[in-house]
Motif scaffolding. Sequence first.
Motif, PDB file in Angstrom:
ATOM      1  N   LYS A  85       0.828  -1.206   0.000  1.00 53.46           N
ATOM      2  CA  LYS A  85       0.000   0.000   0.000  1.00 53.46           C
ATOM      3  C   LYS A  85       0.862   1.256   0.000  1.00 53.46           C
ATOM      4  O   LYS A  85       0.538   2.247  -0.681  1.00 53.46           O
ATOM      5  CB  LYS A  85      -0.918   0.000   1.225  1.00 53.46           C
ATOM      6  CG  LYS A  85      -1.864   1.182   1.284  1.00 53.46           C
ATOM      7  CD  LYS A  85      -2.794   1.087   2.491  1.00 53.46           C
ATOM      8  CE  LYS A  85      -3.760   2.268   2.535  1.00 53.46           C
ATOM      9  NZ  LYS A  85      -4.665   2.175   3.711  1.00 53.46           N
ATOM     10  N   GLY A  88       2.380   1.180  -3.792  1.00 53.27           N
ATOM     11  CA  GLY A  88       1.403   1.033  -4.863  1.00 53.27           C
ATOM     12  C   GLY A  88       0.291   2.068  -4.825  1.00 53.27           C
ATOM     13  O   GLY A  88      -0.310   2.379  -5.863  1.00 53.27           O
ATOM     14  N   GLU A  89      -0.010   2.607  -3.658  1.00 52.21           N
ATOM     15  CA  GLU A  89      -1.066   3.617  -3.533  1.00 52.21           C
ATOM     16  C   GLU A  89      -0.499   4.964  -3.079  1.00 52.21           C
ATOM     17  O   GLU A  89      -0.586   5.970  -3.785  1.00 52.21           O
ATOM     18  CB  GLU A  89      -2.125   3.152  -2.533  1.00 52.21           C
ATOM     19  CG  GLU A  89      -2.847   1.884  -2.934  1.00 52.21           C
ATOM     20  CD  GLU A  89      -3.870   1.444  -1.901  1.00 52.21           C
ATOM     21  OE1 GLU A  89      -4.436   2.306  -1.195  1.00 52.21           O
ATOM     22  OE2 GLU A  89      -4.105   0.229  -1.791  1.00 52.21           O
ATOM     23  N   TYR A 127      -2.090  -3.881  -8.555  1.00 51.75           N
ATOM     24  CA  TYR A 127      -2.640  -2.580  -8.947  1.00 51.75           C
ATOM     25  C   TYR A 127      -2.605  -2.451 -10.470  1.00 51.75           C
ATOM     26  O   TYR A 127      -1.939  -1.566 -11.016  1.00 51.75           O
ATOM     27  CB  TYR A 127      -1.850  -1.449  -8.301  1.00 51.75           C
ATOM     28  CG  TYR A 127      -1.905  -1.444  -6.794  1.00 51.75           C
ATOM     29  CD1 TYR A 127      -2.995  -0.886  -6.117  1.00 51.75           C
ATOM     30  CD2 TYR A 127      -0.880  -2.000  -6.033  1.00 51.75           C
ATOM     31  CE1 TYR A 127      -3.064  -0.879  -4.730  1.00 51.75           C
ATOM     32  CE2 TYR A 127      -0.940  -2.005  -4.639  1.00 51.75           C
ATOM     33  CZ  TYR A 127      -2.031  -1.447  -4.002  1.00 51.75           C
ATOM     34  OH  TYR A 127      -2.095  -1.447  -2.629  1.00 51.75           O
ATOM     35  N   THR A 130      -3.090   0.821 -12.083  1.00 44.67           N
ATOM     36  CA  THR A 130      -2.068   1.833 -11.827  1.00 44.67           C
ATOM     37  C   THR A 130      -0.865   1.703 -12.747  1.00 44.67           C
ATOM     38  O   THR A 130      -0.311   2.708 -13.200  1.00 44.67           O
ATOM     39  CB  THR A 130      -1.598   1.740 -10.360  1.00 44.67           C
ATOM     40  OG1 THR A 130      -2.725   1.956  -9.504  1.00 44.67           O
ATOM     41  CG2 THR A 130      -0.527   2.767 -10.047  1.00 44.67           C
TER      42      THR A 130
END
Length: 245
Positions: A85, A88-89, A127, A130
Amino acid sequence: MAFLDYHYFSQALGKQTAAYVLLPETGDGPFPVLYLLHGLSDNHTIWLRRTGIERYVASLGVIVVMPDGGRGFYTDAAEGYAYGKAIGEELVARIDKTFPTQASREGRVIAGLSMGGYGAARLALSYPETFRATHSLSGALGFGHTDPNPDDARIPEFQRIVGKDYKGSDHDLYALALKNKAANTLPALRIDCGTEDFLLEDNRAFTQFLTENNIPHEYEEFPGAHTWDYWDIHIQDALKFFFPA
């Protein structure tokens, strides 16, 4: 290229962390972004210290982001840090907010070596909205799927990351690849490994699985071992894969 030592507080990790960032010297953007991941024993400084990555991307008009992934395999640990997280985020959102990025799936690619090779594949498959493409160099592609060597002293550390029931989980590249195939969300996949690399059989096993399940990918083997000499050469293949023009 402009070089930034980018420090920030990560909510996902609950601590300060850092990334190295390279920025194009010409053009107004928006620029595509390459996320470049390190291996188990290194940190965010290593790609710039041990390879010619700055020279290789200087003419491409691309931002390069090299984050610190600790020893977390770029996944959300069963017990520990949420590096999946965090990168990736959270980091993607920060980079898009801070720099003139091409802030879309088509503008992002991800690569890495060893632990980072696994991490690049795992983040792209976790993801897929993304990242449009991923390249694993000498990746630990059996992590989260294959039983470790029982003599490996790192087993307790690894179990804290993936837990005990890791096969078929979000740590397992085999399961993630099938999930993306079913959802028609597969990123472009490229994998390479040296013929003298101790992770060669893990790479062969995973790419054989991809072939058997009709999952599109590229795979090549080259002379070489688990060394910076190998990665300095073959990161250039990753750039050609990501940015063929």
